[in-house]
Design a protein around this motif. Structure first.
Motif, PDB file in Angstrom:
ATOM      1  N   MET A 192     -34.120  24.552-101.888  1.00  0.00           N
ATOM      2  CA  MET A 192     -35.027  23.584-101.265  1.00  0.00           C
ATOM      3  C   MET A 192     -36.308  23.326-102.081  1.00  0.00           C
ATOM      4  O   MET A 192     -37.083  22.445-101.714  1.00  0.00           O
ATOM      5  CB  MET A 192     -35.428  24.065 -99.864  1.00  0.00           C
ATOM      6  CG  MET A 192     -34.305  24.026 -98.871  1.00  0.00           C
ATOM      7  SD  MET A 192     -33.756  22.324 -98.518  1.00  0.00           S
ATOM      8  CE  MET A 192     -32.253  22.268 -99.454  1.00  0.00           C
ATOM      9  N   ARG A 193     -36.510  24.080-103.151  1.00  0.00           N
ATOM     10  CA  ARG A 193     -37.730  23.921-103.957  1.00  0.00           C
ATOM     11  C   ARG A 193     -37.905  22.457-104.364  1.00  0.00           C
ATOM     12  O   ARG A 193     -36.961  21.812-104.817  1.00  0.00           O
ATOM     13  CB  ARG A 193     -37.612  24.795-105.218  1.00  0.00           C
ATOM     14  CG  ARG A 193     -38.910  25.212-105.828  1.00  0.00           C
ATOM     15  CD  ARG A 193     -38.671  26.163-107.001  1.00  0.00           C
ATOM     16  NE  ARG A 193     -37.936  27.375-106.601  1.00  0.00           N
ATOM     17  CZ  ARG A 193     -38.513  28.462-106.080  1.00  0.00           C
ATOM     18  NH1 ARG A 193     -39.810  28.497-105.926  1.00  0.00           N
ATOM     19  NH2 ARG A 193     -37.779  29.495-105.729  1.00  0.00           N
ATOM     20  N   GLY A 194     -39.115  21.928-104.150  1.00  0.00           N
ATOM     21  CA  GLY A 194     -39.379  20.552-104.559  1.00  0.00           C
ATOM     22  C   GLY A 194     -39.026  19.506-103.513  1.00  0.00           C
ATOM     23  O   GLY A 194     -39.243  18.322-103.720  1.00  0.00           O
ATOM     24  N   ARG A 195     -38.478  19.934-102.374  1.00  0.00           N
ATOM     25  CA  ARG A 195     -38.154  18.972-101.311  1.00  0.00           C
ATOM     26  C   ARG A 195     -39.101  19.159-100.139  1.00  0.00           C
ATOM     27  O   ARG A 195     -39.624  20.240 -99.942  1.00  0.00           O
ATOM     28  CB  ARG A 195     -36.743  19.228-100.764  1.00  0.00           C
ATOM     29  CG  ARG A 195     -35.629  18.939-101.708  1.00  0.00           C
ATOM     30  CD  ARG A 195     -34.304  19.105-100.976  1.00  0.00           C
ATOM     31  NE  ARG A 195     -34.147  18.120 -99.919  1.00  0.00           N
ATOM     32  CZ  ARG A 195     -33.113  17.276 -99.847  1.00  0.00           C
ATOM     33  NH1 ARG A 195     -32.171  17.305-100.748  1.00  0.00           N
ATOM     34  NH2 ARG A 195     -33.036  16.425 -98.856  1.00  0.00           N
ATOM     35  N   PRO A 196     -39.282  18.127 -99.304  1.00  0.00           N
ATOM     36  CA  PRO A 196     -40.005  18.348 -98.045  1.00  0.00           C
ATOM     37  C   PRO A 196     -39.170  19.249 -97.139  1.00  0.00           C
ATOM     38  O   PRO A 196     -38.068  18.868 -96.738  1.00  0.00           O
ATOM     39  CB  PRO A 196     -40.163  16.943 -97.442  1.00  0.00           C
ATOM     40  CG  PRO A 196     -39.545  15.984 -98.396  1.00  0.00           C
ATOM     41  CD  PRO A 196     -38.844  16.730 -99.485  1.00  0.00           C
ATOM     42  N   PHE A 197     -39.678  20.447 -96.874  1.00  0.00           N
ATOM     43  CA  PHE A 197     -38.860  21.474 -96.226  1.00  0.00           C
ATOM     44  C   PHE A 197     -39.723  22.367 -95.349  1.00  0.00           C
ATOM     45  O   PHE A 197     -40.859  22.673 -95.695  1.00  0.00           O
ATOM     46  CB  PHE A 197     -38.156  22.314 -97.314  1.00  0.00           C
ATOM     47  CG  PHE A 197     -37.305  23.430 -96.777  1.00  0.00           C
ATOM     48  CD1 PHE A 197     -36.213  23.153 -95.965  1.00  0.00           C
ATOM     49  CD2 PHE A 197     -37.587  24.757 -97.086  1.00  0.00           C
ATOM     50  CE1 PHE A 197     -35.422  24.179 -95.457  1.00  0.00           C
ATOM     51  CE2 PHE A 197     -36.800  25.791 -96.588  1.00  0.00           C
ATOM     52  CZ  PHE A 197     -35.713  25.508 -95.772  1.00  0.00           C
ATOM     53  N   VAL A 198     -39.169  22.809 -94.247  1.00  0.00           N
ATOM     54  CA  VAL A 198     -39.795  23.795 -93.363  1.00  0.00           C
ATOM     55  C   VAL A 198     -38.818  24.956 -93.236  1.00  0.00           C
ATOM     56  O   VAL A 198     -37.668  24.768 -92.809  1.00  0.00           O
ATOM     57  CB  VAL A 198     -40.074  23.202 -91.965  1.00  0.00           C
ATOM     58  CG1 VAL A 198     -40.587  24.286 -91.015  1.00  0.00           C
ATOM     59  CG2 VAL A 198     -41.071  22.043 -92.052  1.00  0.00           C
ATOM     60  N   PHE A 199     -39.252  26.157 -93.594  1.00  0.00           N
ATOM     61  CA  PHE A 199     -38.374  27.327 -93.503  1.00  0.00           C
ATOM     62  C   PHE A 199     -38.232  27.728 -92.039  1.00  0.00           C
ATOM     63  O   PHE A 199     -39.203  27.803 -91.286  1.00  0.00           O
ATOM     64  CB  PHE A 199     -38.941  28.493 -94.321  1.00  0.00           C
ATOM     65  CG  PHE A 199     -37.891  29.510 -94.665  1.00  0.00           C
ATOM     66  CD1 PHE A 199     -37.343  29.554 -95.940  1.00  0.00           C
ATOM     67  CD2 PHE A 199     -37.407  30.384 -93.702  1.00  0.00           C
ATOM     68  CE1 PHE A 199     -36.339  30.472 -96.249  1.00  0.00           C
ATOM     69  CE2 PHE A 199     -36.404  31.293 -94.000  1.00  0.00           C
ATOM     70  CZ  PHE A 199     -35.873  31.346 -95.280  1.00  0.00           C
ATOM     71  N   ASN A 200     -36.988  28.018 -91.632  1.00  0.00           N
ATOM     72  CA  ASN A 200     -36.723  28.441 -90.261  1.00  0.00           C
ATOM     73  C   ASN A 200     -35.373  29.144 -90.251  1.00  0.00           C
ATOM     74  O   ASN A 200     -34.725  29.272 -91.293  1.00  0.00           O
ATOM     75  CB  ASN A 200     -36.707  27.225 -89.313  1.00  0.00           C
ATOM     76  CG  ASN A 200     -37.066  27.578 -87.884  1.00  0.00           C
ATOM     77  OD1 ASN A 200     -36.604  28.565 -87.323  1.00  0.00           O
ATOM     78  ND2 ASN A 200     -37.919  26.760 -87.280  1.00  0.00           N
ATOM     79  N   LEU A 201     -34.951  29.581 -89.082  1.00  0.00           N
ATOM     80  CA  LEU A 201     -33.603  30.101 -88.913  1.00  0.00           C
ATOM     81  C   LEU A 201     -32.658  28.936 -88.635  1.00  0.00           C
ATOM     82  O   LEU A 201     -33.087  27.807 -88.388  1.00  0.00           O
ATOM     83  CB  LEU A 201     -33.557  31.077 -87.732  1.00  0.00           C
ATOM     84  CG  LEU A 201     -34.409  32.341 -87.864  1.00  0.00           C
ATOM     85  CD1 LEU A 201     -34.386  33.121 -86.557  1.00  0.00           C
ATOM     86  CD2 LEU A 201     -33.891  33.216 -89.007  1.00  0.00           C
ATOM     87  N   GLY A 202     -31.350  29.228 -88.616  1.00  0.00           N
ATOM     88  CA  GLY A 202     -30.359  28.230 -88.228  1.00  0.00           C
ATOM     89  C   GLY A 202     -30.179  28.164 -86.717  1.00  0.00           C
ATOM     90  O   GLY A 202     -29.606  27.219 -86.184  1.00  0.00           O
ATOM     91  N   HIS A 203     -30.657  29.200 -86.006  1.00  0.00           N
ATOM     92  CA  HIS A 203     -30.666  29.236 -84.538  1.00  0.00           C
ATOM     93  C   HIS A 203     -31.680  30.314 -84.171  1.00  0.00           C
ATOM     94  O   HIS A 203     -32.278  30.905 -85.060  1.00  0.00           O
ATOM     95  CB  HIS A 203     -29.267  29.542 -83.997  1.00  0.00           C
ATOM     96  CG  HIS A 203     -29.088  29.175 -82.547  1.00  0.00           C
ATOM     97  ND1 HIS A 203     -28.024  29.605 -81.790  1.00  0.00           N
ATOM     98  CD2 HIS A 203     -29.838  28.419 -81.708  1.00  0.00           C
ATOM     99  CE1 HIS A 203     -28.120  29.116 -80.560  1.00  0.00           C
ATOM    100  NE2 HIS A 203     -29.219  28.391 -80.489  1.00  0.00           N
ATOM    101  N   GLY A 204     -31.899  30.584 -82.883  1.00  0.00           N
ATOM    102  CA  GLY A 204     -33.016  31.454 -82.505  1.00  0.00           C
ATOM    103  C   GLY A 204     -32.884  32.910 -82.929  1.00  0.00           C
ATOM    104  O   GLY A 204     -31.775  33.425 -83.110  1.00  0.00           O
TER     105      GLY A 204
END
Ligand SMILES: Cc1c2[nH]c(c1CCC(=O)O)Cc1[nH]c(c(CCC(=O)O)c1C)Cc1[nH]c(c(CCC(=O)O)c1C)Cc1[nH]c(c(C)c1CCC(=O)O)C2
Length: 349
Positions: A317-329
């Motif tokens: 994801m480096r260089g992209r508009p991105f928010v780090f999160n999990l794939g579910h809770g």
């Protein structure tokens, strides 16, 4: 900090903020002992959701441990059906399972008994929670943005019709195929109620809104178009008419697979949440911010498994508009120390 300078909001506006902002779905919850104590103090989960002071308190709990870039309103997805008068309780495990149990809406009479006109009054404590959280963030966590949320119509309808999760929502899926007119009437009520509920959250201080479509992946392609994409597009258009064209909206069509490109192109959201089954090294939608998609099991595992999975996402994801999160809770068996290690690694980029 000026609202527009918050890293999470800059990423939603399309900026490639690096290191990426991070928050985690269910960052407030049972994996934290202080959450379990506050729920006890409230007298139960539903009581907690209706107590503005204690709901705000549990929203802040993860922020005191980890430097998250966003907080999410602490409430639950079935609170909107509850506000419209649908009976709701929470299973304590055993035969009931865990999670919400609703008095099912399966015919015209049950649909007619809903009182969407009461929802604003019954949901008033939730709006008080939003204002309390926002005031606390402005005071103690000025770089952290506040996310409001609702279930997307299909996922809310799944719980309203089947009355409980855990079995793949056979009644809702049957209704989608065999009684689409009834489902369409429920959707009309739900879309209107969700609009009012989300606008009220924004007016109370939410700075971004997220639509959880946790069960978007249950439908065949035509069903996805009709029951996920079309109603979401209608809802986001109404939200933009009320809140302005730039208000940050996040959609999460979980497990939607092949439907994700169409959703990213047409749902009217700034950001798309990706579940853990999406391969970030494959083709991805352009023109939207992406959010996700660490496997919640890697967070439970910790150590080298977590480090490698996190590095893989950061590299992709480096260089992209991105928010780090999990794939579910986050799951209740997650050690808080693993969350601390994850946040540190992400903050190093
Ligand atoms: C489908 C859905 C629900 N609720 C939600 C969804 C959409 C996202 C998803 O798919 O997980 C959304 C939700 N639920 C909760 C939040 C609060 C904020 C946060 O993410 O920190 C949010 C955003 C609290 C909660 N919602 C629930 C808890 C646990 C309740 C407890 O303490 O016993 C919490 C903290 C209960 C709940 N509520 C729901 C289920 C299926 C369950 C049981 C399973 C589980 O516990 O994870 C319905």
């Amino acid at each position: 900090m000026n609202a527009v300078d918050k890293p999470f909001l800059r990423a939603l506006a399309g900026e490639s903020v690096w290191p990426p902002p991070i928050w985690l779905m269910r960052q407030a919850g049972r994996y934290l002992p202080e959450y379990r104590a506050t729920k006890e103090e409230a007298g139960g989960f539903l009581e907690l959701c209706l107590n503005p002071e204690l709901s705000a308190e549990v929203t802040f709990q993860p922020l005191r441990r980890f430097p998250m870039d966003a907080a999410i309103l602490f409430t639950d997805l079935p609170m909107l059906p509850w506000a419209m008068g649908q009976g709701l309780r929470y299973g304590q495990g055993g035969a009931d399972g865990v999670g919400p149990i609703l008095d099912p809406v399966r015919d015209e009479a049950a649909l007619a008994a809903l009182r969407p006109g009461d929802a604003a009054r019954r949901a008033a404590p939730i709006m008080k929670t939003v204002s309390r959280i926002r005031a606390g963030l402005d005071r103690d966590h000025p770089g952290t943005a506040l996310i409001g949320f609702a279930g997307a119509p299909w996922t809310v309808a799944c719980y309203m019709i089947d009355g409980r999760g855990g079995h793949g929502f056979p009644v809702a899926r049957h209704m989608a195929e065999n009684n689409p007119h009834l489902l369409q009437s429920l959707f009309a009520t739900l879309t209107e109620a969700a609009e009012a509920y989300l606008v009220a959250q924004a007016e109370a201080g939410a700075e971004a809104l997220m639509l959880f479509d946790s069960w978007a992946g249950l439908l065949p392609p035509e069903g996805f178009e009709r029951w996920v994409l079309a109603p979401t597009t209608a809802l986001t258009a109404r939200l933009r008419a009320r809140l302005g064209p730039d208000f940050p909206l996040i959609g999460f069509p979980r497990l939607a697979g092949d439907g994700i490109p169409a959703y990213a192109a047409r749902a009217g959201v700034n950001a798309v949440g990706l579940d853990e089954t999406v391969d970030l090294t494959g083709p991805l939608p352009e023109g939207v911010t992406l959010q996700g998609n660490l496997d919640a099991r890697a967070l439970v595992a910790g150590g080298e498994t977590l480090r490698a999975a996190t590095a893989h996402i950061l590299d992709a994801m480096r260089g992209r508009p991105f928010v780090f999160n999990l794939g579910h809770g986050i799951t209740p068996d997650t050690p808080p120390a693993h969350v601390a290690a994850l946040v540190e690694q992400v903050k190093r980029g």
